[in-house]
Write an enzyme that holds these catalytic residues in place. Structure first.
Site, PDB file in Angstrom:
ATOM      1  N   LYS A 103      -1.278   2.092   0.030  1.00  0.00           N
ATOM      2  CA  LYS A 103      -1.918   3.379  -0.187  1.00  0.00           C
ATOM      3  C   LYS A 103      -2.922   3.252  -1.334  1.00  0.00           C
ATOM      4  O   LYS A 103      -2.637   2.646  -2.370  1.00  0.00           O
ATOM      5  CB  LYS A 103      -0.853   4.427  -0.521  1.00  0.00           C
ATOM      6  CG  LYS A 103      -1.385   5.830  -0.794  1.00  0.00           C
ATOM      7  CD  LYS A 103      -0.230   6.758  -1.131  1.00  0.00           C
ATOM      8  CE  LYS A 103      -0.694   8.162  -1.500  1.00  0.00           C
ATOM      9  NZ  LYS A 103       0.446   9.037  -1.847  1.00  0.00           N
ATOM     10  N   SER A 179       0.244  13.141   0.236  1.00  0.00           N
ATOM     11  CA  SER A 179      -0.995  12.404   0.099  1.00  0.00           C
ATOM     12  C   SER A 179      -0.980  11.029   0.768  1.00  0.00           C
ATOM     13  O   SER A 179      -1.960  10.294   0.678  1.00  0.00           O
ATOM     14  CB  SER A 179      -1.312  12.243  -1.394  1.00  0.00           C
ATOM     15  OG  SER A 179      -0.290  11.523  -2.065  1.00  0.00           O
ATOM     16  N   SER A 203       4.875  13.575  -0.844  1.00  0.00           N
ATOM     17  CA  SER A 203       3.777  12.825  -0.229  1.00  0.00           C
ATOM     18  C   SER A 203       4.184  11.662   0.650  1.00  0.00           C
ATOM     19  O   SER A 203       3.340  11.079   1.324  1.00  0.00           O
ATOM     20  CB  SER A 203       2.817  12.322  -1.313  1.00  0.00           C
ATOM     21  OG  SER A 203       2.157  13.398  -1.932  1.00  0.00           O
TER      22      SER A 203
END
Length: 507
Positions: A103, A179, A203
């Site tokens: 990520k 996210s 997230s």
């Protein structure tokens, strides 16, 4: 570094490889690693198949930093190993040669950009690997890129001014969650079986819920976040993965969990012999408390309640005891410090970048809500942060006390199913943004505050094929309990065969 250019012959070869290995797409990492170990497919072939799938789905917009050449060079070296050398390598590294993604938020790989979804960091090349990346590499994973995140992970969608919107593979009009939506979209689309994710308010679990995947947020301190910051967002943030299968999540936790130098939060473990091995152990009867409402009194969508009811019914069928019970919590005291915890992390990162560049950040280099958060963070006092952490500790105490009477908590993952794209932007009025953000994180964020492990399990789909998650929480250090239940649920109601129709996303 970024590299998204390939010559046409190589692109055609990659597409051919993808076509030949498309049957691998639904497989999990453990299955793919076995094929690599046996020589059924080479690391380079598997990598090229993953890259080809990324390039064949440009509208998905999930992989935003492409470290293709670095990964190809590594895969070529692995693919040239003889049988005996391959055996030695695979004996030493459980996921030898498997393509993997990070990520693009607070996780560094030497030689690669970590942009945090922010224009001010768009060319920020890391000089060293994060501790977790070192462990991923030691496990044999071949990292070929970074997945989309909203700017600094400050919203529950994956939309940024820098990269645009990541689409949900199940319905491109809806958010993939945030996210960690870039990772969830790649896994749901069958490009990789598992990928790195992080969770500061939901997230990992929110994107897993919106994309029909399994997402486990570990206990505070379980997985290393350093060396730059050992306690991200004043303890709110945790790192792990989003996966298709429960066993992949368990294996990755075995391979990455444990303290790093300087760690002071060291949760105990409820397993012996490893999380993966524990999945095969007989489970005891669990007492599960069901929360059908949230601490803010927000009405819960019927589909999200249906997901909870379905999970509760399945748990009962497996022999567990279900009871509706919910504690009263001092919401204002507990949640008051969450904004401070998130924004002070933003401030620290921006100030470090300012020092490196020798200039201050400009307003046009941050999205409007993050610019406002930055200014608010500059006004924080030591007392503000002390009170924030005291509120977090209070949440931990109260949830710990509740979990002396129950083995697990079951809630909806989100208040509503996946929202439409555009509803959670960082350039809208704060009031409209905040309302939509709470629709995503009203259940999940409490357990970032308290530090408890939690997971979203994909057991329900709406009539129009949107996945909806069910959310379970365990006592601190209780990841093994969560994983064992998840394995039971996965066996009782499998979900790996449920894959989205990707035709709308193809080039």
């Amino acid at each position: 570094m970024q590299d998204d250019a390939t010559d046409e012959p190589r692109r055609r070869a990659a597409v051919d490889t993808a076509a030949c290995t498309r049957s691998l797409a639904p497989a999990d990492a453990i299955s793919a690693a076995a094929q690599l170990r046996h020589g059924d497919i080479s690391p380079l072939e598997l990598l090229e198949a993953a890259i080809a799938r990324v390039e064949a789905l440009p509208r998905l917009n999930a992989l935003v930093i492409k470290d293709y050449e670095q990964a190809r060079e590594h895969a070529r070296k692995l693919s040239q190993l003889g049988r005996e050398a391959r055996k030695q390598a695979t004996d030493a590294a459980a996921l030898w040669g498997l393509p993997f993604v990070l990520k693009d938020l607070g996780m560094n790989m030497a030689g690669s950009v970590t942009s945090n979804g922010c224009a001010f960091f768009k060319d920020a090349v890391a000089g060293q690997d994060s501790t977790l990346v070192q462990r991923y590499k030691a496990a044999g994973l071949n990292i070929f890129g970074k997945t989309a995140s909203p700017e600094f992970g400050m919203t529950t969608t994956t939309e940024s001014r820098l990269y645009g919107a990541t689409l949900n593979p199940w319905n491109p009009a809806h958010t993939a969650g945030g996210s960690s939506g870039g990772t969830a979209a790649l896994v749901a689309a069958g490009i990789v079986p598992v990928g790195h994710a992080s969770d500061g308010g939901g997230s990992i679990r929110i994107p897993a819920a919106h994309c029909g995947l399994f997402g486990l947020k570990p206990s505070r301190g379980r997985v290393p976040a350093g060396p730059a910051a050992l306690d991200g967002a004043v303890g709110l943030a945790a790192h792990h993965v989003i996966s298709r299968s429960v066993r992949d999540s368990a294996l990755l936790l075995d391979l990455t969990a444990g303290p790093e130098p300087g760690s002071r939060v060291r949760p105990g473990s409820d397993v012996q012999g490893g999380y993966l091995q524990s999945l095969n152990l007989p489970g005891r009867k669990l007492r599960i408390a069901v929360w059908r409402s949230n601490q803010f009194g927000m009405p819960v969508h019927a589909e999200c309640l249906a997901a909870v009811d379905q999970a509760a019914k399945l748990c009962a069928a497996l022999g567990h005891e279900i009871e509706e019970a919910m504690p009263e919590l001092p919401v204002a005291e507990i949640f008051a410090g969450m904004g401070a915890g998130m924004s002070v992390g933003l401030l620290a990162a921006v100030e470090a970048r300012e020092k490196l560049l020798g200039r201050t950040v400009r307003e046009d280099e941050l999205e409007p809500l993050n610019w406002a958060a930055l200014q608010a963070a500059r006004r924080l006092t030591a007392l503000d942060l002390f009170r924030a952490r005291a509120g977090f500790d209070k949440a931990g105490q109260l949830i710990d006390a509740f979990l002396t009477r129950y083995d697990l908590i079951l809630t909806p993952t989100t208040v509503v199913p996946a929202q439409k794209l555009g509803a959670l932007r960082l350039d809208q009025a704060y009031e409209s943004y905040a309302a939509e953000a709470m629709n995503s994180s009203a259940f999940t964020s409490l357990f970032n505050i308290s530090g408890h492990p939690a997971m979203s399990v994909p057991l329900h789909w709406t009539a129009d094929h949107l996945p909806v998650g069910s959310h379970f929480v365990a006592p601190f250090g209780g990841e093994g309990r969560l994983l064992r239940l998840a394995a039971q649920l996965e066996q009782a109601q499998p979900w790996a065969h449920r894959v989205p129709d990707l035709s709308a996303l193809e080039a």
